[in-house]
Scaffold this motif. Structure first.
Motif, PDB file in Angstrom:
ATOM      1  N   ARG A  28      -4.664   3.509  -9.579  1.00  0.00           N
ATOM      2  CA  ARG A  28      -4.607   4.950  -9.355  1.00  0.00           C
ATOM      3  C   ARG A  28      -4.387   5.246  -7.883  1.00  0.00           C
ATOM      4  O   ARG A  28      -3.662   6.165  -7.530  1.00  0.00           O
ATOM      5  CB  ARG A  28      -5.915   5.570  -9.839  1.00  0.00           C
TER       6      ARG A  28
ATOM      7  N   ASN B 295      -0.906   7.515  -5.636  1.00  0.00           N
ATOM      8  CA  ASN B 295      -0.930   8.755  -4.873  1.00  0.00           C
ATOM      9  C   ASN B 295      -0.270   8.609  -3.521  1.00  0.00           C
ATOM     10  O   ASN B 295       0.809   9.096  -3.282  1.00  0.00           O
ATOM     11  CB  ASN B 295      -2.383   9.224  -4.710  1.00  0.00           C
TER      12      ASN B 295
ATOM     13  N   ASN C  26     -13.838  10.750  -1.040  1.00  0.00           N
ATOM     14  CA  ASN C  26     -13.270  10.919  -2.375  1.00  0.00           C
ATOM     15  C   ASN C  26     -11.745  10.964  -2.362  1.00  0.00           C
ATOM     16  O   ASN C  26     -11.105  10.459  -3.281  1.00  0.00           O
ATOM     17  CB  ASN C  26     -13.837  12.191  -3.010  1.00  0.00           C
TER      18      ASN C  26
ATOM     19  N   ALA D   8      -9.222   8.274  -4.109  1.00  0.00           N
ATOM     20  CA  ALA D   8      -8.150   8.707  -5.015  1.00  0.00           C
ATOM     21  C   ALA D   8      -6.774   8.247  -4.551  1.00  0.00           C
ATOM     22  O   ALA D   8      -5.772   8.536  -5.200  1.00  0.00           O
ATOM     23  CB  ALA D   8      -8.169  10.231  -5.138  1.00  0.00           C
TER      24      ALA D   8
ATOM     25  N   LEU E 175      -9.644  17.683  -6.068  1.00  0.00           N
ATOM     26  CA  LEU E 175      -8.568  16.740  -6.387  1.00  0.00           C
ATOM     27  C   LEU E 175      -7.526  17.373  -7.309  1.00  0.00           C
ATOM     28  O   LEU E 175      -6.321  17.158  -7.143  1.00  0.00           O
ATOM     29  CB  LEU E 175      -9.150  15.483  -7.026  1.00  0.00           C
TER      30      LEU E 175
END
Length: 263
Positions: A3, A7, A27, A31, A116
């Motif tokens: 993941r 991004n 966080n 991500a 997010l």
């Protein structure tokens, strides 16, 4: 593929509360985002201008330069997406932030899932065209005409040209994309903002005002493309003046070019 690897965007967090800043950084990094941080508006603005992040998370209540001032200043030279984070639940503050160029807002307290989700949504909406730069230069000049976006000044033949805020923004946008046809709707979205609810005719009115101030004087022309919108054409003869080395023809040949229509 992990993941995180999927991004790989760059996010600038401008937040004076160290706890919130660290939580967001942790966080967002988890991500898959690369995160830069600033604890005040002035340093955040410098970082935004030099590092060119893909998105800015901006607290409104900052020491020194407020989030409103940050947004106003950054929008003079960049269209990077901005999400406002504010402890104020006032509708007025949200509207003002959006009118200054913010793309979305989040009200404290918030969940990291909401942050997010909004980051991903704004980045999806902001995917640039292949040929469109993320930022426009602070300075642009054509012969005796120059525009300083940071100082919000337009100079023609050595004198300042007085423009309203919206006239300046419209001219700045058209100059950033010369030769491109813009529909009225696209101009409303990119200059007036997505929240604008007025008449489409306001574009025509502001174009007319710009023409009244620059027609026959400035080295560009704002052309009406019937049924579609408007296009700004830089005059080829004036562009040659910026860099004489680009044209090594004898003077007589250049004079013939000046009198022609060019491309």
């Amino acid at each position: 593929m992990s993941r995180a690897a999927a991004n790989s965007g760059r996010v600038l967090v401008v937040e004076d509360d160290e706890g919130i800043r660290d939580m967001l950084k942790y966080n967002l990094t988890a991500a898959g985002f690369s995160v830069q941080e600033a604890s005040d508006g002035a340093s955040g603005l410098r970082t935004a201008r030099t590092s060119r992040p893909d998105l800015v998370l901006l607290d409104l209540m900052l020491p020194g330069m407020s989030g409103f001032d940050f947004c106003r200043a950054l929008r003079k030279s960049s269209r990077v997406p901005i999400i406002i984070i504010t402890a104020k639940d006032s509708e007025v503050d949200k509207i003002v932030g959006l009118e200054l160029g913010a793309d979305d807002y989040i009200t404290k307290p918030f969940s990291i899932r909401e942050v997010l989700a909004r980051v991903h949504a704004v980045l999806r909406r902001a995917q640039p065209d292949a040929n469109e730069p993320k930022a426009v230069p602070e300075h642009d000049s054509i012969g005796a005409f120059s525009i300083n976006r940071a100082a919000r000044r337009v100079i023609l033949d050595g004198s300042d040209v007085k423009l309203t805020a919206r006239e300046f923004d419209l001219l700045s946008y058209l100059l950033a994309f010369p030769g491109r046809v813009h529909t009225r709707d696209s101009l409303l979205e990119n200059v007036w903002g997505r929240e604008f609810t007025g008449e489409r005719k306001t574009v025509d009115v502001h174009i007319r005002w710009l023409r009244e101030k620059f027609a026959g004087r400035a080295p560009f022309e704002i052309v009406t493309v019937r049924g579609i919108g408007y296009r700004l054409d830089r005059q080829a003869a004036q562009i040659d003046m910026l860099d004489p080395a680009r044209d090594s023809r004898p003077p007589a040949a250049k004079e013939g070019h000046v009198g022609g229509r060019g491309r």
